[in-house]
Write a protein that holds these residues in place. Structure first.
Motif, short mmCIF file in Angstrom:
data_model
loop_
_atom_site.label_atom_id
_atom_site.label_comp_id
_atom_site.label_asym_id
_atom_site.label_seq_id
_atom_site.Cartn_x
_atom_site.Cartn_y
_atom_site.Cartn_z
N MET A 18 -109.14 39.79 -15.92
CA MET A 18 -109.98 38.91 -16.69
C MET A 18 -111.03 39.74 -17.42
O MET A 18 -111.75 40.50 -16.81
N LYS A 19 -111.02 39.57 -18.73
CA LYS A 19 -112.11 40.17 -19.50
C LYS A 19 -113.31 39.23 -19.40
O LYS A 19 -113.14 38.02 -19.27
N GLU A 20 -114.50 39.79 -19.48
CA GLU A 20 -115.72 38.98 -19.47
C GLU A 20 -116.59 39.39 -20.64
O GLU A 20 -116.78 40.58 -20.89
N VAL A 21 -117.08 38.39 -21.38
CA VAL A 21 -118.02 38.62 -22.46
C VAL A 21 -119.12 37.58 -22.36
O VAL A 21 -118.95 36.53 -21.72
N GLU A 22 -120.23 37.86 -23.00
CA GLU A 22 -121.31 36.88 -23.09
C GLU A 22 -121.30 36.32 -24.49
O GLU A 22 -121.08 37.06 -25.46
N GLY A 23 -121.52 35.02 -24.62
CA GLY A 23 -121.54 34.42 -25.94
C GLY A 23 -121.31 32.93 -25.87
O GLY A 23 -121.47 32.29 -24.84
N ASP A 24 -120.88 32.39 -26.99
CA ASP A 24 -120.64 30.97 -27.16
C ASP A 24 -119.14 30.78 -27.38
O ASP A 24 -118.61 31.19 -28.43
N LEU A 25 -118.45 30.22 -26.42
CA LEU A 25 -117.00 30.05 -26.47
C LEU A 25 -116.56 29.33 -27.74
O LEU A 25 -115.61 29.75 -28.41
N ILE A 26 -117.23 28.25 -28.07
CA ILE A 26 -116.84 27.47 -29.25
C ILE A 26 -117.03 28.30 -30.52
O ILE A 26 -116.14 28.35 -31.38
N GLN A 27 -118.16 28.95 -30.64
CA GLN A 27 -118.41 29.78 -31.83
C GLN A 27 -117.38 30.91 -31.93
O GLN A 27 -116.87 31.20 -33.01
N MET A 28 -117.07 31.51 -30.80
CA MET A 28 -116.07 32.59 -30.80
C MET A 28 -114.70 32.07 -31.23
O MET A 28 -113.97 32.74 -31.96
N ALA A 29 -114.34 30.86 -30.80
CA ALA A 29 -113.07 30.27 -31.23
C ALA A 29 -113.09 30.02 -32.74
O ALA A 29 -112.11 30.30 -33.44
N LEU A 30 -114.21 29.52 -33.25
CA LEU A 30 -114.34 29.26 -34.68
C LEU A 30 -114.29 30.56 -35.49
O LEU A 30 -113.91 30.54 -36.66
N GLU A 31 -114.67 31.65 -34.87
CA GLU A 31 -114.62 32.96 -35.53
C GLU A 31 -113.24 33.62 -35.40
O GLU A 31 -113.05 34.74 -35.86
N GLY A 32 -112.31 32.94 -34.75
CA GLY A 32 -110.94 33.44 -34.67
C GLY A 32 -110.63 34.33 -33.48
O GLY A 32 -109.58 34.99 -33.45
N HIS A 33 -111.48 34.35 -32.47
CA HIS A 33 -111.26 35.22 -31.31
C HIS A 33 -110.21 34.69 -30.34
O HIS A 33 -109.67 35.46 -29.54
N PHE A 34 -109.95 33.38 -30.36
CA PHE A 34 -109.03 32.78 -29.39
C PHE A 34 -108.01 31.87 -30.07
O PHE A 34 -108.31 31.23 -31.07
#
Length: 151
Positions: free
Chosen positions: A1-17
């Motif tokens: 499992m990778k771990e990052v700090e941030g905003d899951l929704i924003q990261m999805a909107l930025e194309g990370h997931f």
């Protein structure tokens, strides 16, 4: 499992997931935490939840989902039924349901970039050590990331 700090929704909107997973109760509420944010920002995810039977124990360990596109991003939101209800004190996270839903996620989204918050360990009161070991076991070999929200 990778771990990052941030905003899951924003990261999805930025194309990370390609897929984001969040824990839901079986009462079709999505009334607090990240579920409420998802309900407000992605009504199609809430509509998928409402298409399931409210209050059904049969939903535990399953999920509903919606494909969303906003800005330049497209991804799937998984409403994982990991707790029956939200009321009262004590642990509401159902570890067997968490395991079951992650088995299905691995089968249904192989090779996808999967992101999730501390499912079951926030408002549901579950033990993250137990939950993370379940997720690691069931998503072994997959690209999956815990996103810890910074408030």
């Amino acid at each position: 499992m990778k771990e990052v700090e941030g905003d899951l929704i924003q990261m999805a909107l930025e194309g990370h997931f390609d897929v984001i997973v969040h824990g839901c109760n079986c009462q079709c509420q999505m009334g607090k935490g990240i579920a409420l944010s998802i309900k407000k920002l992605f009504p199609e995810a809430y509509e998928a939840d409402l298409a399931t039977e409210k209050g059904s124990r049969e939903k535990l360990g399953s999920y509903s989902s919606a494909n969303v596109s906003q800005l330049d991003a497209s991804f799937t939101i998984v409403n994982a039924y990991t707790q029956f209800h939200w009321r009262g004190k004590g642990v509401k996270a159902d570890y067997e349901a968490i395991q079951s839903v992650f088995v299905q996620i691995k089968n249904d989204f192989p090779g996808k970039r999967i992101g999730y918050p501390l499912i079951g360990a926030g408002l549901a009161g579950g033990d993250w050590d137990v939950i993370s070991s379940i997720i690691n076991k069931e998503l072994k070999g997959e690209n999956h990331t815990l996103v810890k929200f910074l408030s």
